[in-house]
Write an enzyme that holds these catalytic residues in place. Sequence first.
Site, PDB file in Angstrom:
ATOM      1  CB  THR A   1      -0.925   0.024   1.236  1.00 49.53           C
ATOM      2  OG1 THR A   1      -1.526   1.306   1.358  1.00 49.53           O
ATOM      3  CG2 THR A   1      -0.170  -0.273   2.528  1.00 49.53           C
ATOM      4  CG  ASP A   2      -1.013   5.142  -0.756  1.00 49.59           C
ATOM      5  OD1 ASP A   2      -1.530   4.531   0.199  1.00 49.59           O
ATOM      6  OD2 ASP A   2      -1.578   6.109  -1.325  1.00 49.59           O
ATOM      7  CD  GLU A   3      -2.789   3.956   5.044  1.00 48.05           C
ATOM      8  OE1 GLU A   3      -2.341   3.788   6.185  1.00 48.05           O
ATOM      9  OE2 GLU A   3      -3.985   4.153   4.799  1.00 48.05           O
TER      10      GLU A   3
ATOM     11  CE1 TYR B   1      -3.660  -2.242   5.918  1.00 56.13           C
ATOM     12  CE2 TYR B   1      -3.265   0.097   5.482  1.00 56.13           C
ATOM     13  CZ  TYR B   1      -3.498  -1.192   5.023  1.00 56.13           C
ATOM     14  OH  TYR B   1      -3.573  -1.436   3.677  1.00 56.13           O
TER      15      TYR B   1
ATOM     16  CE  LYS C   1      -0.831  -4.451   3.005  1.00 56.05           C
ATOM     17  NZ  LYS C   1      -1.393  -5.709   2.438  1.00 56.05           N
TER      18      LYS C   1
ATOM     19  NE  ARG D   1      -7.933   7.042  10.427  1.00 54.86           N
ATOM     20  CZ  ARG D   1      -8.049   6.596   9.175  1.00 54.86           C
ATOM     21  NH1 ARG D   1      -7.071   6.772   8.302  1.00 54.86           N
ATOM     22  NH2 ARG D   1      -9.153   5.989   8.766  1.00 54.86           N
TER      23      ARG D   1
HETATM   24  P1  NAD Z   1     -10.909  -5.774   2.623  1.00 56.81           P
HETATM   25  O1  NAD Z   1     -10.792  -5.517   4.092  1.00 56.81           O
HETATM   26  O2  NAD Z   1     -12.117  -5.321   1.895  1.00 56.81           O
HETATM   27  O3  NAD Z   1     -10.770  -7.346   2.354  1.00 56.81           O
HETATM   28  C1  NAD Z   1      -9.818  -8.139   3.010  1.00 56.81           C
HETATM   29  C2  NAD Z   1     -10.174  -9.598   2.741  1.00 56.81           C
HETATM   30  O4  NAD Z   1      -9.167 -10.410   3.343  1.00 56.81           O
HETATM   31  C3  NAD Z   1     -11.518 -10.020   3.354  1.00 56.81           C
HETATM   32  O5  NAD Z   1     -12.243 -10.787   2.429  1.00 56.81           O
HETATM   33  C4  NAD Z   1     -11.107 -10.861   4.559  1.00 56.81           C
HETATM   34  O6  NAD Z   1     -12.053 -11.856   4.901  1.00 56.81           O
HETATM   35  C5  NAD Z   1      -9.805 -11.458   4.063  1.00 56.81           C
HETATM   36  N1  NAD Z   1      -8.931 -11.859   5.165  1.00 56.81           N
HETATM   37  C6  NAD Z   1      -8.594 -11.126   6.258  1.00 56.81           C
HETATM   38  N2  NAD Z   1      -7.798 -11.843   7.073  1.00 56.81           N
HETATM   39  C7  NAD Z   1      -7.615 -13.050   6.467  1.00 56.81           C
HETATM   40  C8  NAD Z   1      -6.884 -14.207   6.793  1.00 56.81           C
HETATM   41  N3  NAD Z   1      -6.177 -14.290   7.933  1.00 56.81           N
HETATM   42  N4  NAD Z   1      -6.895 -15.254   5.947  1.00 56.81           N
HETATM   43  C9  NAD Z   1      -7.620 -15.190   4.788  1.00 56.81           C
HETATM   44  N5  NAD Z   1      -8.355 -14.130   4.434  1.00 56.81           N
HETATM   45  C10 NAD Z   1      -8.348 -13.059   5.257  1.00 56.81           C
HETATM   46  O7  NAD Z   1      -9.584  -5.176   2.002  1.00 56.81           O
HETATM   47  P2  NAD Z   1      -9.300  -4.427   0.613  1.00 56.81           P
HETATM   48  O8  NAD Z   1      -9.583  -2.988   0.777  1.00 56.81           O
HETATM   49  O9  NAD Z   1      -9.939  -5.192  -0.473  1.00 56.81           O
HETATM   50  O10 NAD Z   1      -7.713  -4.583   0.534  1.00 56.81           O
HETATM   51  C11 NAD Z   1      -7.126  -5.721  -0.090  1.00 56.81           C
HETATM   52  C12 NAD Z   1      -5.625  -5.566  -0.063  1.00 56.81           C
HETATM   53  O11 NAD Z   1      -5.230  -4.379  -0.748  1.00 56.81           O
HETATM   54  C13 NAD Z   1      -5.002  -5.465   1.326  1.00 56.81           C
HETATM   55  O12 NAD Z   1      -3.786  -6.161   1.353  1.00 56.81           O
HETATM   56  C14 NAD Z   1      -4.771  -3.971   1.503  1.00 56.81           C
HETATM   57  O13 NAD Z   1      -3.719  -3.728   2.414  1.00 56.81           O
HETATM   58  C15 NAD Z   1      -4.403  -3.578   0.085  1.00 56.81           C
HETATM   59  N6  NAD Z   1      -4.684  -2.188  -0.299  1.00 56.81           N
HETATM   60  C16 NAD Z   1      -5.928  -1.667  -0.129  1.00 56.81           C
HETATM   61  C17 NAD Z   1      -6.182  -0.370  -0.573  1.00 56.81           C
HETATM   62  C18 NAD Z   1      -7.562   0.244  -0.431  1.00 56.81           C
HETATM   63  O14 NAD Z   1      -7.707   1.424  -0.708  1.00 56.81           O
HETATM   64  N7  NAD Z   1      -8.589  -0.495  -0.027  1.00 56.81           N
HETATM   65  C19 NAD Z   1      -5.170   0.375  -1.171  1.00 56.81           C
HETATM   66  C20 NAD Z   1      -3.898  -0.194  -1.301  1.00 56.81           C
HETATM   67  C21 NAD Z   1      -3.664  -1.483  -0.878  1.00 56.81           C
HETATM   68  O1  DAU Z   2      -3.910   4.561   0.948  1.00 56.31           O
HETATM   69  C1  DAU Z   2      -4.256   3.222   0.833  1.00 56.31           C
HETATM   70  C2  DAU Z   2      -5.062   2.812   2.045  1.00 56.31           C
HETATM   71  O2  DAU Z   2      -6.327   3.441   1.905  1.00 56.31           O
HETATM   72  C3  DAU Z   2      -5.227   1.313   2.179  1.00 56.31           C
HETATM   73  O3  DAU Z   2      -3.959   0.730   2.352  1.00 56.31           O
HETATM   74  C4  DAU Z   2      -6.144   0.992   3.359  1.00 56.31           C
HETATM   75  O4  DAU Z   2      -6.374  -0.410   3.438  1.00 56.31           O
HETATM   76  C5  DAU Z   2      -7.451   1.706   3.153  1.00 56.31           C
HETATM   77  O5  DAU Z   2      -8.288   1.497   4.275  1.00 56.31           O
HETATM   78  C6  DAU Z   2      -7.242   3.199   2.949  1.00 56.31           C
HETATM   79  O6  DAU Z   2      -6.768   3.826   4.159  1.00 56.31           O
HETATM   80  P1  DAU Z   2      -7.316   5.275   4.605  1.00 56.31           P
HETATM   81  O7  DAU Z   2      -7.113   5.424   6.058  1.00 56.31           O
HETATM   82  O8  DAU Z   2      -6.780   6.335   3.718  1.00 56.31           O
HETATM   83  O9  DAU Z   2      -8.887   5.083   4.236  1.00 56.31           O
HETATM   84  P2  DAU Z   2     -10.221   5.484   5.018  1.00 56.31           P
HETATM   85  O10 DAU Z   2     -11.339   5.243   4.068  1.00 56.31           O
HETATM   86  O11 DAU Z   2     -10.294   4.867   6.364  1.00 56.31           O
HETATM   87  O12 DAU Z   2     -10.049   7.051   5.229  1.00 56.31           O
HETATM   88  C7  DAU Z   2      -9.842   7.916   4.115  1.00 56.31           C
HETATM   89  C8  DAU Z   2      -9.696   9.324   4.656  1.00 56.31           C
HETATM   90  O13 DAU Z   2     -10.963   9.738   5.196  1.00 56.31           O
HETATM   91  C9  DAU Z   2      -8.698   9.451   5.791  1.00 56.31           C
HETATM   92  O14 DAU Z   2      -7.998  10.688   5.678  1.00 56.31           O
HETATM   93  C10 DAU Z   2      -9.549   9.442   7.047  1.00 56.31           C
HETATM   94  C11 DAU Z   2     -10.837  10.097   6.574  1.00 56.31           C
HETATM   95  N1  DAU Z   2     -12.050   9.622   7.264  1.00 56.31           N
HETATM   96  C12 DAU Z   2     -12.273   8.274   7.297  1.00 56.31           C
HETATM   97  C13 DAU Z   2     -13.387   7.766   7.940  1.00 56.31           C
HETATM   98  C14 DAU Z   2     -13.644   6.278   7.980  1.00 56.31           C
HETATM   99  C15 DAU Z   2     -12.941  10.517   7.855  1.00 56.31           C
HETATM  100  O15 DAU Z   2     -12.741  11.749   7.800  1.00 56.31           O
HETATM  101  N2  DAU Z   2     -14.026  10.017   8.483  1.00 56.31           N
HETATM  102  C16 DAU Z   2     -14.287   8.673   8.568  1.00 56.31           C
HETATM  103  O16 DAU Z   2     -15.310   8.284   9.202  1.00 56.31           O
END
Ligand code: NAD
Ligand code: DAU
Length: 338
Positions: free
Chosen positions: A125-127, A149, A153, A272
Amino acid sequence: MVSVLVTGGAGFIGSNFVRFALDAHPDWHVTTLDKLTYAGRLETLHDIIDHPRHTFVRGDVADASVAAPLVRDADIVVHFAAETHVDRSILSAGEFITTDVFGTFVLLEAAREATHLKRFIQISTDEVYGSVAEGSSLETDELKPRNPYSASKAGADRLAYSYFATYDVPVIITRASNNYGPYQFPEKVIPLFVTNLIDDLHVPLYGDGGQIRDWLHVNDHCRGVDLLIESGINGEVYNIGGGNHVRNVDLTHRILELTGKTEALIRHVADRQGHDRRYSLDTTKLQALGWAPRARFEDGLAETVGWYRTNEWWWRPIKDADPAFRAYYEKQYGKTRV
Ligand code: NAD
Ligand code: DAU
């Protein structure tokens, strides 16, 4: 048939990738390995669960007895499974270490013994770069994760690299920016705000709302991963970013407009802890392979809002009826905060 193992395929990005892969690659058999945590749901795979080239296995990536044989059978592993929500990692980090770090270790150990594995895509992730005050992160930049988190990662990201450097496991690492699109769990900001507004509930905007995220449509993310499976170089890291840098407060106003609601529904709440101010990715390296994001953010966001409007069957059981989600929501926001 090419045997492809997708971990976390019942979650947001994983399910979109499984759908994309079955459509794009008629010669792939996709096995989804998912523990079905609170974030993973079979409903999310409803249209493809019985696809003739798809097998679903319920299991934990950290359980070698289930995960290792699947890795050893695979030609390609795409490892999405993780605990993913920053706010939950701040409330309690244990599962993030168990799944994101130890689970990745279990898969990598199995990959060492795999005989025909061509790719192990580690979805990072970019985080991991931490908060980026100005400019855009390059793949060679220092990692400075700042919450449990992103630290978990970053650990998995570097562990995966070490298995390439040490054991020649064919690892490629991707670092994507914030994804949006269908089937995103309604704890993340876009689906949370959209579904709250549909119900005329307040939306909790953290701090001053000036934080910036770079939004990437999930389909563009899937295309990037697919291209890297085809053309990436093992041992390399690739950023995948949408190029849509938006302040949270502006995102909120766009969602208000798309849902036809007024700013009276914005509730400014406590920030946060350790909130990263800004993320931004330099994607030159991936673009050099021929990738570019296709979705215009305005269109993608409107489509996404439309998806949540027409697919209440998917999110209402989570938001309205799942006691675990209600418990999380109250702990995170409190009855008085939202
Ligand atoms: P999500 O939380 O929607 O889905 C995660 C999935 O993983 C779920 O289906 C969950 O049941 C499964 N899981 C969790 N723990 C597990 C385990 N121990 N064994 C097997 N399965 C398990 O997540 P997402 O947003 O789809 O993210 C997917 C991947 O992409 C992650 O690795 C996350 O770090 C990465 N990522 C997400 C974002 C984003 O913006 N959502 C951005 C960059 C990278
Ligand atoms: O950047 C990639 C990441 O993006 C992924 O690796 C993570 O899995 C994914 O959850 C996401 O992380 P963020 O923390 O950026 O996403 P989130 O949707 O939780 O929050 C986005 C922004 O919105 C962040 O600056 C916090 C803010 N926020 C979030 C929530 C849930 C609010 O202001 N209010 C809220 O209730």
